[in-house]
Design a protein around this motif. Sequence first.
Motif, short mmCIF file in Angstrom:
data_model
loop_
_atom_site.label_atom_id
_atom_site.label_comp_id
_atom_site.label_asym_id
_atom_site.label_seq_id
_atom_site.Cartn_x
_atom_site.Cartn_y
_atom_site.Cartn_z
N ARG A 1 0.83 -1.21 0.00
CA ARG A 1 0.00 0.00 0.00
C ARG A 1 0.87 1.26 0.00
O ARG A 1 0.55 2.23 -0.69
N ASN A 2 1.93 1.23 0.79
CA ASN A 2 2.82 2.39 0.82
C ASN A 2 3.49 2.61 -0.54
O ASN A 2 3.73 3.74 -0.95
N LYS B 1 0.97 4.29 -2.74
CA LYS B 1 0.82 5.69 -2.34
C LYS B 1 2.00 6.52 -2.83
O LYS B 1 1.84 7.66 -3.27
N ARG B 2 3.19 5.94 -2.74
CA ARG B 2 4.40 6.67 -3.11
C ARG B 2 4.46 6.93 -4.63
O ARG B 2 4.77 8.05 -5.06
N PHE C 1 1.71 9.45 -5.72
CA PHE C 1 1.60 10.74 -5.03
C PHE C 1 1.83 11.91 -6.00
O PHE C 1 1.04 12.85 -6.02
#
Length: 428
Positions: free
Chosen positions: A200-201, A204-205, A208
């Motif tokens: 998930r990170n 998101k990264r 972004f």
Amino acid sequence: MPTFEYQAQGADGRVINGLVFGTSLDHAAHELSVQGMQVLKIGVAVNANDPLSRPVEPPPLQSEPKMQEPVQAAPSAGPSVEERSYMETSVVGPMIGKVGLSHQTFFFRQLATMLEAGVPIVQSLDTLSRQSQSPKLREIIGEIKGHVEAGRPISSGLQRYPEVFGPVIVSLVRAGERGGFVDHALTMVADYLDREITLRNLYKRVTFYPKLQLGASIVIVIATNLIIASLGKSGGLSSPLTEPITWLFLTPIIIGIFLFMRIGLANFRIKHNWDNFVAHLPYVGNTMRQIAMAKFGRAFGALYKGGVSLPESLTLSANACGNEYLRALMLPATKRIEEGAGLTETLRGTGAFSPIVIDMIDTGERTGNLDHMLNKMADFYEDEAATRSTQTGQVVGVVLGLLVALYIGYVVITFYMGHYSGLSAGTG
């Protein structure tokens, strides 16, 4: 060390017969209680083929020579084991009753560490309930503690909150309870959640910057038009995402997607159809299969090594794979194995497993190292799935960046076309 033969009832109501080692009958009964079983009968087992059993003469005039007088577990009320309403678990819960993955990871990791260190499970749960930063999770841990005090397994409390703990988590914990490796199963759950957080990170990264560009373009268009209007001039920037008519169509779509992901996928049939659809998508489907195979192999290997029967190991591992479509293909194989069919041929007939999985299971079955081979398979698929997920996330980021660039290009081109059109009309 004496061997005791027992008959106990699990949280799901099923009666389980088996053997347990202990220094005394009370110690053996306590060990079963810690595993969440309600002891119905327990006694010293006499088995000449068991090198660890201590020969004991059976009492005279006893109809069941292998069992002493039954020791009845003291009844305890404890929290309710009734399934919560559909509205609570599938509508309200997914909307406002979620618990962050980081909170869940901390709970399972710490609980596994404390149990491995020998801390009593009730004391461990009491400590973690006071440490949790999530009010919802704190409440659930308190309820789980009540289940354990009533002689029930941890999974009895977890399964009442499907909006918090997915089927993979509950199935892995239940597998650990059945196989006698609860602390290892809790570590597996924590590792699984860590991988979910990492993925998930990553998304998101990589998304972004495109999202920042898109948001900034909308703000710039609106601010520019407001400045032009305040100067009393006509014209301005034209952007589809600043037009009310666009959001009249986009808003229901966004809300629909949100409700589908939060509420729709909580329904078993919808989840099955969705997993079926995703499993047949190019590239993405293969990645999802790899992730499911990794979970299946890890659970199956641990259960088999723990001495759980093949049919039950297959059922629990299928539940732990996290894919309803593949689970539905796997479960019918349980009956064939119970009828005496070979594991390799049975799993090949389901259509759920790739040839490499079948070959590895066949090798493990023939060499007697099935649990080791299954763990190797899980390592392989976890690495492959992690690599493909990372690549997918990077591709998604690039695609979103290109779409945002096209959108901004459209806004700029439209502005200059309108500007030069106005100049041409004024000149004419």
